[in-house]
Write an enzyme that holds these catalytic residues in place. Structure first.
Site, PDB file in Angstrom:
ATOM      1  N   ASP A  29      21.554 -14.092   7.109  1.00  0.00           N
ATOM      2  CA  ASP A  29      21.389 -13.451   8.410  1.00  0.00           C
ATOM      3  C   ASP A  29      19.929 -13.069   8.607  1.00  0.00           C
ATOM      4  OD1 ASP A  29      24.045 -13.658   9.024  1.00  0.00           O
ATOM      5  OD2 ASP A  29      24.565 -11.681   8.269  1.00  0.00           O
ATOM      6  N   ASP A 332      27.430  -9.246   7.295  1.00  0.00           N
ATOM      7  CA  ASP A 332      27.672  -7.805   7.389  1.00  0.00           C
ATOM      8  C   ASP A 332      28.797  -7.450   8.347  1.00  0.00           C
ATOM      9  OD1 ASP A 332      26.478  -8.435   9.778  1.00  0.00           O
ATOM     10  OD2 ASP A 332      24.616  -7.354   9.382  1.00  0.00           O
ATOM     11  N   ASP A 336      32.147 -12.186   9.897  1.00  0.00           N
ATOM     12  CA  ASP A 336      31.535 -12.987   8.831  1.00  0.00           C
ATOM     13  C   ASP A 336      32.474 -13.189   7.650  1.00  0.00           C
ATOM     14  OD1 ASP A 336      29.105 -13.303  10.146  1.00  0.00           O
ATOM     15  OD2 ASP A 336      28.326 -11.405   9.398  1.00  0.00           O
TER      16      ASP A 336
END
Length: 654
Positions: A29, A332, A336
């Site tokens: 990310d 997070d 996901d």
């Protein structure tokens, strides 16, 4: 585990640590992992003009300022709290919300006052797919306004007008749209996340006809008035470019997966060192619309995926795994979880991560820092390296001991090493050596080599070279001492073994003089220069086991290949008779059976395989075993259709 905790990594599944050492790809990310997740508005376009993001000039009319403050303070999930004894407001919420609210506070917005004067009646929460959020608010004068906020290119596409500082609403012409798109591009090229704020008044009759509800998905989103476009800066974390460079040096490809604008994503990826000259940045929508083969083809060059959804992230991970990669994924959010679970190693963020993401992960990064991920890679490689050192040490010591016992037992009729001595070697010496090797901490040199593949042997050719070299040296010495040791060392004891002096008769050993001790130490120390010499011997790339198997003679056995054809859910077995194939691996068909030739069927030749890559000859006759399907008619091309939705359903081989 405790040492990894000191490096901000909580290992939930122990096997993941070793797997991380073999990782070949990291899908990371952006926000909070590569960047600091401390966002601030640094550029803004407000009411038709680029302006300083800290204040509004006197040219703004009160109605325009009020409308702008309502858009900032109402269409948000954050909050602004001001203590009576402290003048500085406390802003809470997601980093993006905090940045926009702080910007509003700098412009002079009174959050509590705006909330008191205006009532939010409907909310359309932020959606990661639509990249926007909206509300309907009723003001104190009885008017109803819709406010939208989200990705600039998404919200701007829904705007048909823009408002000036004096309250004049003008049409967004093509020239004006190009100007705003240029501003968005310039913000994005400066590594800024861009947001667009827009609004529109709802006619009283239309508002009165609506049924009030807190969560709504039908809030009007067309014909909006563009209020502002802001550029939010999220600085890159210190040490991230260096950490990315270490990963690339170690043969690990780092990919950035983000929901930001592609220009913003590219700018940050360049700043972090992820996007390079031969790399490619792509939007999730483009990747989503590709076929599977096209995804396989372009994935090696993809280094940035922007405007991606959790589904796009999951698909990328799945495709990389199908290509044989060992993939580590950071995440997070709750969305996901599928990607974290699918990946070889799931890395959840300890600060910003949700409980669902943490439960789906293998390792939790406690400080949300990409540099900590590199430390996990080093630990994983260290674990694997220490295992190899332990195996090499154990194989050498035990190989020498067992070989010595075997040779001496055959020649002299008795084993020279007693059970107590073998126990001493295994429990004391091996244990101490194993502890020393297994507890060796990681070092930077571990990141100078490529990842270890899934099918790589644990004992490499280099290890075999070291083991064989040391075994030969030690065996020569021990065999020499075993058969002529008493004469060489002038020993008077009647025992048959020469080791060390500790317990005397209990271990069948004799005491050594200081000269013999010096000789033992010297012979042992000779292993060090011998090891340096052995390392100069080149080794082949082919694994040692395969080299050995290559020289083992193979039995010339006639092998019959049985063909299994699936027809109506039943198996029909046949075999290839007298086939002299000249096919190579390049010309071998992907499907060994296509159709049956109706015209070629006969009692002597029940069916013939008809394939474009096979020679059509009597050597390719397939005899169908009538016993398998005694009641079934002979299959033909028309009665042998393909079975849909089954991979390789028309052929298998015994």
């Amino acid at each position: 585990m405790k040492k990894m905790m000191n490096d901000k990594a909580l290992v939930r599944h122990l096997a993941a640590c070793e797997t991380m050492g073999s990782a070949t790809a990291i899908c990371s990310d952006k926000t909070g992992t590569l960047t600091m997740n401390m966002m601030t508005v640094v550029n803004s376009w407000v009411c038709g003009k680029l302006r300083e993001p800290t204040s509004l000039d006197e040219s703004f009319k009160d109605d325009v300022v009020k409308l702008l403050f309502e858009s900032i303070c109402l269409n948000t999930n954050g909050n602004v709290h001001v203590d009576e004894g402290c003048g500085k407001p406390e802003v809470t919420g997601s980093p993006t919300e905090v940045a926009v609210l702080n910007w509003g506070v700098q412009l002079g917005a009174n959050f509590c006052q705006v909330r008191e004067e205006t009532k939010v009646v409907e909310v359309n929460s932020f959606n990661s797919t639509k990249k926007r959020m909206g509300i309907i608010a009723k003001t104190s004068d009885g008017k109803a306004w819709v406010h939208w906020k989200g990705a600039s290119e998404v919200v701007l596409e829904q705007c048909s007008h823009f408002i000036d500082v004096d309250g004049t609403v003008s049409i967004l012409t093509n020239d004006k749209i190009e100007e705003l798109q240029g501003i968005i591009t310039s913000f994005a090229n400066a590594a800024l996340r861009t947001l667009c704020l827009a609004c529109n008044e709802i006619p009283p009759m239309e508002f009165a006809a609506r049924t009030p509800k807190k969560q709504a998905t039908d809030i009007p989103d067309s014909g909006l008035i563009c209020l502002a476009i802001v550029g939010i800066k999220d600085p890159c974390r210190p040490g991230v470019p260096e950490a990315v460079a270490k990963c690339q040096q170690a043969g690990i490809k780092v990919r950035m997966v983000t929901g930001d604008n592609i220009m913003t994503a590219k700018a940050i990826a360049i700043e972090c060192g992820i996007l390079q000259e031969n790399g490619r940045a792509i939007e999730g929508k483009v990747f989503r619309e590709m076929s599977v083969d096209e995804q396989y083809k372009c994935l090696p060059s993809i280094q940035v995926m922007a405007r991606s959804s959790p589904t796009d992230k999951y698909t990328m991970v799945k495709r990389l795994l199908e290509m044989g990669e060992i993939v580590a994924v950071t995440g997070d959010g709750t969305n996901d979880a599928p990607a974290l679970h699918e990946a070889s190693i799931g890395l959840a963020m300890g600060i910003a991560g949700t409980e669902v993401a943490k439960e789906s992960s293998d390792i939790i990064i406690m400080d949300d820092n990409f540099s900590s991920i590199v430390k996990v890679v080093r630990w994983g490689r260290s674990v694997y390296s220490n295992i190899q050192k332990f195996v090499q040490f154990q194989t050498t010591v035990n190989g020498v001991a067992l070989t010595l016992n075997f040779v001496a037992a055959i020649v002299k009729g008795s084993a020279p090493l007693t059970a107590v001595q073998l126990l001493w070697v295994n429990l004391i010496m091996d244990t101490m050596g194993a502890v020393a090797l297994a507890t060796e901490p990681p070092n930077d040199s571990l990141m100078d080599r490529p990842p270890i593949g899934r099918r790589e042997p644990l004992i490499t050719n280099v290890m075999w070279r070291n083991i064989v070299g040391q075994v030969i040296y030690q065996l020569v010495l021990l065999v020499l001492f075993q058969f002529d040791g008493f004469a060489l060392l002038d020993l008077k004891h009647s025992a048959t073994v020469l080791l060390v002096e500790f317990v005397g008769s209990f271990t069948s050993t004799v005491k050594l003089s200081w000269k013999n001790w010096l000789l033992c130490v010297g012979l042992g120390a000779a292993s060090l220069p011998l090891a340096a010499f052995i390392k100069c011997i080149p080794v082949p790339e082919t694994p040692f086991v395969q080299l050995v198997m290559h020289w083992i003679p193979k039995r010339n056995v006639h092998k019959k290949k049985h063909e299994v054809m699936l027809r109506r859910g039943r198996s029909v077995k046949g075999m290839m008779v007298g086939r002299k194939s000249s096919l190579t691996s390049a010309t071998k068909p992907s499907k060994f059976y296509d159709v049956l030739d109706d015209e070629s069927t006969s009692p002597a030749s029940p069916a013939i395989v008809k394939d474009s890559t096979y020679e059509k000859s009597q050597n390719c006759v397939v005899r169908i075993f009538q016993a398998c399907c005694p009641s079934e008619p002979m299959p033909t091309a028309s009665s042998y259709p393909e079975i849909p939705n089954r991979k390789n359903s028309n052929i298998a081989w015994d």
